[in-house]
Design a protein around this motif. Sequence first.
Motif, PDB file in Angstrom:
ATOM      1  N   TYR A  44       0.809  -1.186   0.073  1.00  0.00           N
ATOM      2  CA  TYR A  44       0.052   0.100  -0.061  1.00  0.00           C
ATOM      3  C   TYR A  44       0.799   1.237  -0.166  1.00  0.00           C
ATOM      4  N   ARG A  80      -4.895  -1.386   7.022  1.00  0.00           N
ATOM      5  CA  ARG A  80      -5.566  -0.111   7.052  1.00  0.00           C
ATOM      6  C   ARG A  80      -5.367   0.813   8.366  1.00  0.00           C
ATOM      7  N   VAL A 107      -8.907   3.612  -1.747  1.00  0.00           N
ATOM      8  CA  VAL A 107      -9.347   3.086  -0.723  1.00  0.00           C
ATOM      9  C   VAL A 107     -10.846   3.353  -0.212  1.00  0.00           C
ATOM     10  N   GLN A 149      -5.444   7.547  -1.136  1.00  0.00           N
ATOM     11  CA  GLN A 149      -6.703   7.259  -0.332  1.00  0.00           C
ATOM     12  C   GLN A 149      -7.822   7.323  -1.403  1.00  0.00           C
ATOM     13  N   VAL A 159      -4.354  -1.278  -2.389  1.00  0.00           N
ATOM     14  CA  VAL A 159      -5.047  -0.628  -1.078  1.00  0.00           C
ATOM     15  C   VAL A 159      -4.639  -1.827  -0.112  1.00  0.00           C
ATOM     16  N   GLU A 184      -3.763   4.558   8.837  1.00  0.00           N
ATOM     17  CA  GLU A 184      -4.170   5.573   9.481  1.00  0.00           C
ATOM     18  C   GLU A 184      -3.543   6.042  10.479  1.00  0.00           C
ATOM     19  N   ARG A 194      -7.782  -5.335   7.828  1.00  0.00           N
ATOM     20  CA  ARG A 194      -8.221  -4.180   8.728  1.00  0.00           C
ATOM     21  C   ARG A 194      -7.113  -3.773   9.309  1.00  0.00           C
TER      22      ARG A 194
END
Length: 455
Positions: A358, A371, A390, A387, A364, A375, A368
């Motif tokens: 990513y 991601r 995503v 983004q 992407v 973040e 979880r």
Amino acid sequence: MTFPRRRPGTRRSPPALRRAIGRVLAGLILASAPGASRAATELQLWHSLDGANGALVARIADEFNTSQSAYRVITIYKGPYAETINGGIAAYRAGAAPHILQVFEVGNGTMAAAVGAVKPVSEVMSAAGRAVAPEAFLPVIATNYLARDGSMLSLPFNISAMVMWINLDRFERAGLDPRHLPETWPQVFEAARALKRAEPSRCALSTAWPTWAHIEQLSVWHGRPVATRANGLDGFDAELVFNKPFQVRHLQAIVDLHREGAFTYSGRTNRGEARFVSGECAIFLTSSSLYGTIAAQETFRWAIRPMPYYPDIVDAPQNAILGGGSLYVMQGKTAQDYEGVAAFLDFVLSFPAQALLYRNTGYVPVTRAARADAEATGFYRRNPMLQVAVDAITRRAPTRDTAGLRLGNMLQIRDLWAEEIEAALAGTKTPQHALDDAVARGDAVLRLFQRRTAR
């Protein structure tokens, strides 16, 4: 270690036998020596990523190989996606399949039906004492790669979304404001006409994968089904339904632009992406995976925007369906091989591999955890254009009409759909006639596929 002498009168073993025994004993002595190690088991991964993305696949394999000594993953580029899946199936039939086969989303229906050729990822991981659960992935990602019992059939790998690429320098030369880029299809059409007027000899608007852009993504992005049975996710008895007024309206708009010279057809696959990379096309819809190639060029300024939408459609846009591919495990290997495959797939899901994907591509995060890492580290705050992809697949909770697409013989069906789009662009069929025929011809292929898989 000592050996008894040969007693008088006893028979000496034949030379060939003595040499064989010597090799066995030498192997035993070597294996028992301090520091002795077994040669690494080689595992083949066939894939379709070239350029910067292909180099990243090789890097992930190299880092896995460095992290342990029992297995060595060899990555082999087998050509474009369609060639890789066809080659993988042919190799399986010949008893020479790779251990892992990368398959793009269009092949999911075919692979899901290949019960004897594919070993479900959940089964491989469980046998090796490792876990992989649908809940570990982003919602819309998990639904695309499930077996009928709800377990993981394949492992999501290089997941992308369709986005809109814009040449900011071309916009500025056409008198368009690069700070206010188009968001809706009517705005895109208006911009394309302005770009054509400003530079009549150059491409204003085009797309890769025309059926993905103008049938599949268009429908799902606006909450419209491509087929019944949750776009085929619920079974191979799905029927196509994209010849409705909304899709006809859009194809008519594209045909009109084509007649004006403001839309350029760039073929059935993604080879036309070079037209955007070179600066020939000003607006281009294709996969976010083009990022590595675009980021390497320094000839013009560019931006990534979400796919356009029609503002009069209620609740549009929804979420995009996935592009990219997943990793299928092929049947016919040894238990030891599958232990190595499970170790590699576990590595692919781990932080190092996910971060490589990513952070360096337009793909992407698939889990979880990945991601959350992106973040927490502020990666997308520093790289807002990445983004966009995503957001495209996570902006809404997936519905039965937007969770994915799984149709049998999709490679053949896409070619049929592309033929009908080409007929509409050439003016030999009306958009309604073209989409009616696309549905009828596609349904005929689906029924044949359904009969064959029911045997």
